[in-house]
Design a protein around this motif. Structure first.
Motif, PDB file in Angstrom:
ATOM      1  N   TYR A 133     -49.717  44.210 -27.620  1.00 12.09           N
ATOM      2  CA  TYR A 133     -48.705  43.481 -28.144  1.00 12.09           C
ATOM      3  C   TYR A 133     -47.263  43.680 -27.418  1.00 12.09           C
ATOM      4  CZ  TYR A 133     -51.739  42.988 -32.086  1.00 12.09           C
ATOM      5  OH  TYR A 133     -53.091  42.650 -32.893  1.00 12.09           O
ATOM      6  N   ARG A 134     -46.342  42.647 -27.410  1.00 15.89           N
ATOM      7  CA  ARG A 134     -45.156  42.816 -26.780  1.00 15.89           C
ATOM      8  C   ARG A 134     -44.111  42.178 -28.039  1.00 15.89           C
ATOM      9  NH1 ARG A 134     -47.654  44.946 -23.586  1.00 15.89           N
ATOM     10  NH2 ARG A 134     -48.003  44.474 -21.457  1.00 15.89           N
ATOM     11  N   GLU A 135     -42.952  42.584 -28.022  1.00 19.92           N
ATOM     12  CA  GLU A 135     -41.868  42.246 -28.967  1.00 19.92           C
ATOM     13  C   GLU A 135     -40.616  41.465 -28.017  1.00 19.92           C
ATOM     14  OE1 GLU A 135     -40.322  45.734 -30.486  1.00 19.92           O
ATOM     15  OE2 GLU A 135     -42.256  46.604 -31.045  1.00 19.92           O
ATOM     16  N   THR A 136     -40.287  40.306 -28.612  1.00 20.41           N
ATOM     17  CA  THR A 136     -39.244  39.778 -28.287  1.00 20.41           C
ATOM     18  C   THR A 136     -38.581  39.051 -29.119  1.00 20.41           C
ATOM     19  OG1 THR A 136     -38.707  37.728 -26.352  1.00 20.41           O
ATOM     20  CG2 THR A 136     -40.557  37.595 -27.868  1.00 20.41           C
ATOM     21  N   ILE A 137     -37.560  38.036 -28.723  1.00 16.01           N
ATOM     22  CA  ILE A 137     -36.573  37.317 -29.998  1.00 16.01           C
ATOM     23  C   ILE A 137     -36.702  35.843 -29.827  1.00 16.01           C
ATOM     24  CG2 ILE A 137     -35.008  39.243 -30.340  1.00 16.01           C
ATOM     25  CD1 ILE A 137     -33.252  37.934 -27.938  1.00 16.01           C
ATOM     26  N   ARG A 138     -36.315  35.149 -31.142  1.00 17.24           N
ATOM     27  CA  ARG A 138     -36.389  33.726 -31.107  1.00 17.24           C
ATOM     28  C   ARG A 138     -35.016  33.210 -30.776  1.00 17.24           C
ATOM     29  NH1 ARG A 138     -39.535  35.134 -35.814  1.00 17.24           N
ATOM     30  NH2 ARG A 138     -41.639  34.190 -35.359  1.00 17.24           N
ATOM     31  N   GLY A 139     -34.162  34.216 -31.348  1.00 16.68           N
ATOM     32  CA  GLY A 139     -32.626  33.541 -31.216  1.00 16.68           C
ATOM     33  C   GLY A 139     -31.552  34.455 -30.686  1.00 16.68           C
ATOM     34  N   GLN A 140     -30.371  34.122 -30.919  1.00 15.05           N
ATOM     35  CA  GLN A 140     -29.251  34.932 -30.399  1.00 15.05           C
ATOM     36  C   GLN A 140     -29.025  36.011 -31.630  1.00 15.05           C
ATOM     37  OE1 GLN A 140     -26.341  31.930 -29.382  1.00 15.05           O
ATOM     38  NE2 GLN A 140     -27.464  31.366 -27.351  1.00 15.05           N
ATOM     39  N   GLY A 141     -28.394  36.962 -31.004  1.00 14.20           N
ATOM     40  CA  GLY A 141     -27.849  38.180 -31.732  1.00 14.20           C
ATOM     41  C   GLY A 141     -26.938  38.875 -31.134  1.00 14.20           C
ATOM     42  N   SER A 142     -26.043  39.678 -31.809  1.00 12.51           N
ATOM     43  CA  SER A 142     -25.091  40.510 -31.234  1.00 12.51           C
ATOM     44  C   SER A 142     -24.642  41.801 -31.946  1.00 12.51           C
ATOM     45  CB  SER A 142     -23.485  39.601 -31.267  1.00 12.51           C
ATOM     46  OG  SER A 142     -23.070  39.362 -32.460  1.00 12.51           O
ATOM     47  N   SER A 143     -24.152  42.700 -31.305  1.00  9.36           N
ATOM     48  CA  SER A 143     -23.816  43.835 -32.144  1.00  9.36           C
ATOM     49  C   SER A 143     -22.511  44.760 -31.290  1.00  9.36           C
ATOM     50  CB  SER A 143     -24.787  44.905 -32.212  1.00  9.36           C
ATOM     51  OG  SER A 143     -24.837  46.157 -32.607  1.00  9.36           O
ATOM     52  N   LYS A 144     -21.798  45.350 -32.287  1.00  7.10           N
ATOM     53  CA  LYS A 144     -20.818  46.270 -31.894  1.00  7.10           C
ATOM     54  C   LYS A 144     -20.949  47.769 -32.683  1.00  7.10           C
ATOM     55  CE  LYS A 144     -17.651  42.281 -31.852  1.00  7.10           C
ATOM     56  NZ  LYS A 144     -16.162  41.774 -32.353  1.00  7.10           N
ATOM     57  N   TYR A 145     -21.675  48.465 -31.770  1.00 12.68           N
ATOM     58  CA  TYR A 145     -21.819  49.963 -32.160  1.00 12.68           C
ATOM     59  C   TYR A 145     -21.037  50.947 -31.713  1.00 12.68           C
ATOM     60  CZ  TYR A 145     -24.982  53.606 -33.631  1.00 12.68           C
ATOM     61  OH  TYR A 145     -25.214  54.913 -34.018  1.00 12.68           O
ATOM     62  N   ARG A 146     -20.431  51.846 -32.581  1.00 15.45           N
ATOM     63  CA  ARG A 146     -19.694  52.665 -32.363  1.00 15.45           C
ATOM     64  C   ARG A 146     -20.480  54.136 -32.461  1.00 15.45           C
ATOM     65  NH1 ARG A 146     -13.679  54.116 -34.279  1.00 15.45           N
ATOM     66  NH2 ARG A 146     -13.380  52.534 -32.870  1.00 15.45           N
ATOM     67  N   HIS A 147     -20.731  54.838 -31.475  1.00 17.54           N
ATOM     68  CA  HIS A 147     -21.203  56.473 -31.549  1.00 17.54           C
ATOM     69  C   HIS A 147     -20.233  57.342 -31.487  1.00 17.54           C
ATOM     70  CE1 HIS A 147     -23.930  59.976 -30.860  1.00 17.54           C
ATOM     71  NE2 HIS A 147     -23.592  60.236 -29.838  1.00 17.54           N
ATOM     72  N   LYS A 148     -19.920  58.294 -32.532  1.00 16.04           N
ATOM     73  CA  LYS A 148     -19.017  59.182 -32.750  1.00 16.04           C
ATOM     74  C   LYS A 148     -19.498  60.410 -33.037  1.00 16.04           C
ATOM     75  CE  LYS A 148     -14.214  59.828 -34.235  1.00 16.04           C
ATOM     76  NZ  LYS A 148     -13.198  59.076 -35.143  1.00 16.04           N
ATOM     77  N   LYS A 149     -19.674  61.483 -32.535  1.00 10.25           N
ATOM     78  CA  LYS A 149     -20.080  62.782 -32.902  1.00 10.25           C
ATOM     79  C   LYS A 149     -18.770  63.765 -32.650  1.00 10.25           C
ATOM     80  CE  LYS A 149     -24.245  65.621 -32.426  1.00 10.25           C
ATOM     81  NZ  LYS A 149     -25.267  65.789 -31.630  1.00 10.25           N
ATOM     82  N   GLN A 150     -18.385  64.470 -33.656  1.00  8.18           N
ATOM     83  CA  GLN A 150     -17.580  65.627 -33.491  1.00  8.18           C
ATOM     84  C   GLN A 150     -18.080  67.203 -33.956  1.00  8.18           C
ATOM     85  OE1 GLN A 150     -14.607  64.072 -32.314  1.00  8.18           O
ATOM     86  NE2 GLN A 150     -14.396  66.101 -31.304  1.00  8.18           N
ATOM     87  N   SER A 151     -18.157  67.969 -32.937  1.00  9.53           N
ATOM     88  CA  SER A 151     -18.598  69.365 -33.341  1.00  9.53           C
ATOM     89  C   SER A 151     -18.121  70.192 -32.176  1.00  9.53           C
ATOM     90  CB  SER A 151     -20.105  69.231 -33.231  1.00  9.53           C
ATOM     91  OG  SER A 151     -20.576  69.084 -31.937  1.00  9.53           O
TER      92      SER A 151
END
Length: 216
Positions: free
Chosen positions: A1-19
């Motif tokens: 099998y394969r995976e793909t998309i039909r339409g358009q998409g977007s994301s704004k992702y923030r990765h924050k880690k404090q230790s």
């Protein structure tokens, strides 16, 4: 099998880690859109200004490429889409290669899921040579396997059927054909293309994958 998309998409992702000590910070803004079958993954960046150091572009691409290999919906390779890394944010101390890989990976997963994702399955060209007396059984069986007959021909006392059939349905075909033709039928298969998996089948595959992953 394969995976793909039909339409358009977007994301704004923030990765924050404090230790204790230095942390991790990266923010990635992505857009995705489908490409034609067979065109692969097209990664582009259209960053302007100084929001993100250009050295982190390869980090984001690494995160996306690893996700394409691992899959998102059902653990299958992601294919045929364009990804545009168009903006983001960084921190002068806490931004590094790993932070941008993680942010790129998660931004891509979010954008992919918002772009009407779908599963593709391999469709094979099936050629069956069989006695005429078995035609009805074999044709009915092909239909039950979600196959579509694409041609018929004659070779002496034998009939030749060609059909397009999903690979998922022909794992036991050798045994079934032997039974239907009294051992006189022969067949060959060849990969033809990838097509959308029917929705009810796709749901089952994705559910099986999620169940297995949770079990692991």
């Amino acid at each position: 099998y394969r995976e793909t998309i039909r339409g358009q998409g977007s994301s704004k992702y923030r990765h924050k880690k404090q230790s204790g000590g230095s942390g991790q910070f990266a923010e990635v803004w992505l857009k995705v859109e489908p490409k034609r079958r067979g065109e692969g993954i097209d990664f582009q960046q259209s960053l302007v200004g100084q929001n993100v150091d250009r050295g982190f572009v390869t980090s984001v691409e690494k995160g996306i490429n690893s996700t394409c290999t691992d899959g998102i919906l059902a653990g299958c390779r992601v294919v045929d889409l364009k990804v545009e890394f168009y903006d983001g944010k960084m921190h002068p101390v806490d931004s590094n290669d790993m932070a941008f890989q993680i942010a790129g990976k998660n931004a891509f997963i979010e954008a992919f899921k918002s772009a009407k994702p779908k599963l593709l399955e391999p469709i094979y060209n099936l050629t069956v040579k069989l006695p005429e007396s078995s035609m009805g059984d074999v044709m009915g069986d092909i239909s039950q396997r979600r196959g579509k007959v694409s041609g018929m021909d004659t070779d002496g006392h034998f009939q030749i059927i060609t059909a397009e059939i999903p690979l998922a349905t022909i794992h036991d075909y050798s045994t079934a054909l032997k039974s239907m033709t009294g051992g006189r039928g022969m067949f060959s298969i060849e990969l033809l293309k990838y097509e959308d998996v029917p929705q009810n089948e796709a749901k089952k595959i994705i559910l099986d994958y999620e169940t297995e992953r949770l079990g692991a």
